[in-house]
Design a protein around this motif. Structure first.
Motif, short mmCIF file in Angstrom:
data_model
loop_
_atom_site.label_atom_id
_atom_site.label_comp_id
_atom_site.label_asym_id
_atom_site.label_seq_id
_atom_site.Cartn_x
_atom_site.Cartn_y
_atom_site.Cartn_z
N ASP A 167 16.63 30.62 78.13
CA ASP A 167 18.06 31.06 78.11
C ASP A 167 18.01 32.54 77.55
O ASP A 167 19.01 33.38 78.02
CB ASP A 167 19.09 30.08 77.37
CG ASP A 167 19.43 28.85 78.08
OD1 ASP A 167 19.25 28.95 79.43
OD2 ASP A 167 19.86 28.18 77.50
N ARG A 168 17.59 32.70 76.43
CA ARG A 168 17.21 34.25 75.72
C ARG A 168 16.96 35.15 76.83
O ARG A 168 17.54 36.27 77.06
CB ARG A 168 16.77 34.38 74.36
CG ARG A 168 17.23 33.17 73.54
CD ARG A 168 16.71 33.78 72.18
NE ARG A 168 15.14 33.64 71.99
CZ ARG A 168 14.86 32.53 71.57
NH1 ARG A 168 15.40 31.16 71.17
NH2 ARG A 168 13.40 32.25 71.58
N LYS A 169 16.11 34.63 77.58
CA LYS A 169 15.28 35.54 78.76
C LYS A 169 16.16 35.71 79.68
O LYS A 169 16.39 36.57 80.26
CB LYS A 169 14.05 34.89 79.18
CG LYS A 169 13.46 35.61 80.29
CD LYS A 169 12.22 34.76 80.81
CE LYS A 169 11.59 35.56 82.11
NZ LYS A 169 10.45 34.70 82.62
N ALA A 170 16.85 34.63 80.10
CA ALA A 170 17.90 34.44 81.19
C ALA A 170 19.09 35.66 80.92
O ALA A 170 19.55 36.26 81.79
CB ALA A 170 18.39 33.33 81.56
N VAL A 171 19.43 35.54 79.77
CA VAL A 171 20.79 36.47 79.25
C VAL A 171 20.16 37.85 79.32
O VAL A 171 20.99 38.73 79.78
CB VAL A 171 21.09 35.97 77.96
CG1 VAL A 171 22.06 37.00 77.32
CG2 VAL A 171 22.04 34.68 77.83
N GLU A 172 19.07 38.07 78.86
CA GLU A 172 18.54 39.67 78.77
C GLU A 172 18.52 40.27 80.14
O GLU A 172 19.05 41.37 80.55
CB GLU A 172 17.28 39.56 78.00
CG GLU A 172 16.64 41.08 77.87
CD GLU A 172 15.29 41.10 77.33
OE1 GLU A 172 14.72 42.29 76.99
OE2 GLU A 172 14.76 39.88 76.87
N VAL A 173 18.15 39.30 81.14
CA VAL A 173 17.95 39.84 82.47
C VAL A 173 19.43 39.86 83.22
O VAL A 173 19.71 41.07 83.72
CB VAL A 173 17.03 38.73 83.37
CG1 VAL A 173 17.13 39.37 84.84
CG2 VAL A 173 15.50 39.07 82.74
N ALA A 174 20.24 39.03 83.06
CA ALA A 174 21.25 38.78 83.47
C ALA A 174 22.06 40.29 83.00
O ALA A 174 23.31 40.77 83.71
CB ALA A 174 22.08 37.50 83.38
N TYR A 175 21.97 40.43 81.79
CA TYR A 175 22.81 41.62 80.96
C TYR A 175 22.55 42.67 81.78
O TYR A 175 23.65 43.59 82.05
CB TYR A 175 22.41 41.93 79.58
CG TYR A 175 22.38 43.01 78.97
CD1 TYR A 175 23.74 43.54 78.70
CD2 TYR A 175 21.43 43.85 79.07
CE1 TYR A 175 23.78 44.79 77.97
CE2 TYR A 175 21.52 45.08 78.35
CZ TYR A 175 22.71 45.57 77.99
OH TYR A 175 23.09 46.84 77.42
N PHE A 176 21.49 43.12 82.29
CA PHE A 176 20.90 44.46 82.90
C PHE A 176 21.93 44.44 84.28
O PHE A 176 22.60 45.45 84.80
CB PHE A 176 19.70 44.34 83.33
CG PHE A 176 18.63 44.75 82.21
CD1 PHE A 176 18.71 45.84 81.53
CD2 PHE A 176 17.82 43.89 81.79
CE1 PHE A 176 17.86 46.16 80.58
CE2 PHE A 176 16.78 44.01 80.65
CZ PHE A 176 16.80 45.32 80.07
#
Length: 329
Positions: free
Chosen positions: A151-160
């Motif tokens: 989820d941390r990876k998903a949030v980082e990407v979705a943030y962009f």
């Protein structure tokens, strides 16, 4: 176009590209010069030497650098047995960026062919900015750092993607898909807290609270069959194949003028730059590199348009990565 996820190489390349773009945004001008005139715009050349042979750089040891399924794919394809993958290419290999390996003195090119189409339903995470976490009117969000790694990876990407909707900063399109982050395997879905039925509705990331939106969408992509082809039986033959594939120019120091040698030496030891019109030494170097667009064409429109990806040259028997970029001074 396929909805296949980015390979490990593309994932890392996108992260590096995004970081480099941010770091350089303030010092590099657009390649057409923007509002700069020729007196303030310079053409910069940098050379960097890895020090290794091309075999050491491009021939992989599958047992050390790949996941176990790539080793299985190699063994099956070499023995004539079919091995297929969905959405991702075996070996992370593409025609532009092929994968090679060596086994018992034989060098192989690892690739794949498309043999079918696959359809799957996958979760897509999208984020939308709802406010400052210090504002009492803003909903509480779980800190991204407290989420599972997937989820941390998903949030980082979705943030962009969420940031780009406000026209702030670029988007690493190798990571962002469908305006957010696409979860992959069943293991990743099972490990996710955001995808749970009782998962958080808001998440806090980089001092901003985002609403969590999860959609399950249909994806179509190719089914690949791994292919393995022997290409060389000696290190020398493999080195020649890699030179033909990756080296753009071969330059002899003895064939250069003293002024051109000075340009090459400066480029190797920190970088070299000049404004237009270029000196005879710089022009000689650009011709030797076959970079005539910077000399013979409409420099503002033609030069640099085909300068994506890794560029290599050979200078007096050593291999160098090179970069040509306009910048303003």
């Amino acid at each position: 176009m396929s909805d296949s996820p980015p390979s490990r190489r593309r994932f890392l390349s996108a992260v590096v590209a995004s970081t480099v773009a941010t770091a350089l945004s303030g010092c590099l001008g657009a390649f057409d010069g923007g509002d700069a005139d020729d007196s303030t715009r310079v053409l910069a050349l940098t050379l960097s030497r890895d020090g290794r042979s091309l075999r050491e750089q491009f021939v992989d040891d599958l047992s050390e650098t790949r996941l176990t399924h790539d080793e299985r794919a190699f063994e099956a394809a070499r023995d004539g047995r079919p091995y297929t993958t969905r959405y991702r290419t075996p070996f992370d290999s593409t025609p532009e960026d092929p994968t090679y390996t060596e086994r018992n003195g034989t060098y192989y090119r690892l690739d794949s062919v498309v043999v079918d189409e696959a359809t799957a339903t996958r979760p897509v995470l999208r984020l939308s900015d709802v406010g400052d976490p210090n504002d009492s009117a803003t909903p509480d969000g779980v800190a991204a750092s407290r989420l599972p790694a997937v989820d941390r990876k998903a949030v980082e990407v979705a943030y962009f993607a969420a940031r780009a909707r406000g026209n702030e900063g670029g988007v690493p399109w190798g990571l962002v898909r469908r305006g957010g982050y696409v979860y992959g395997s069943g293991e990743a879905v099972d490990a996710s807290r955001l995808l749970a039925d009782d998962g958080p509705t808001h998440v806090t990331y980089r001092e901003t609270v985002y609403a969590v939106e999860i959609d399950r969408e249909q994806f179509h992509g190719p089914v690949y069959r791994a292919t393995v082809e022997p290409v060389a039986e000696s290190p020398e033959r493999m080195e020649a194949i890699l030179r033909a594939k990756f080296v753009d120019a071969r330059i002899s120091r003895d064939a250069l003028s003293p002024a051109a040698r000075n340009v090459m030496e400066s480029a190797r030891t920190g970088g070299y730059s000049e404004s237009h019109p270029y000196s005879s030494g710089y022009r000689d170097v650009l011709r030797a590199m076959h970079e005539r667009a910077y000399l013979d064409g409409d420099v503002r429109k033609d030069a640099g348009v085909d300068d994506e990806g890794r560029r290599m040259l050979r200078y007096d028997g050593a291999y160098y990565d090179y970069r040509l970029r306009f910048r303003t001074e």
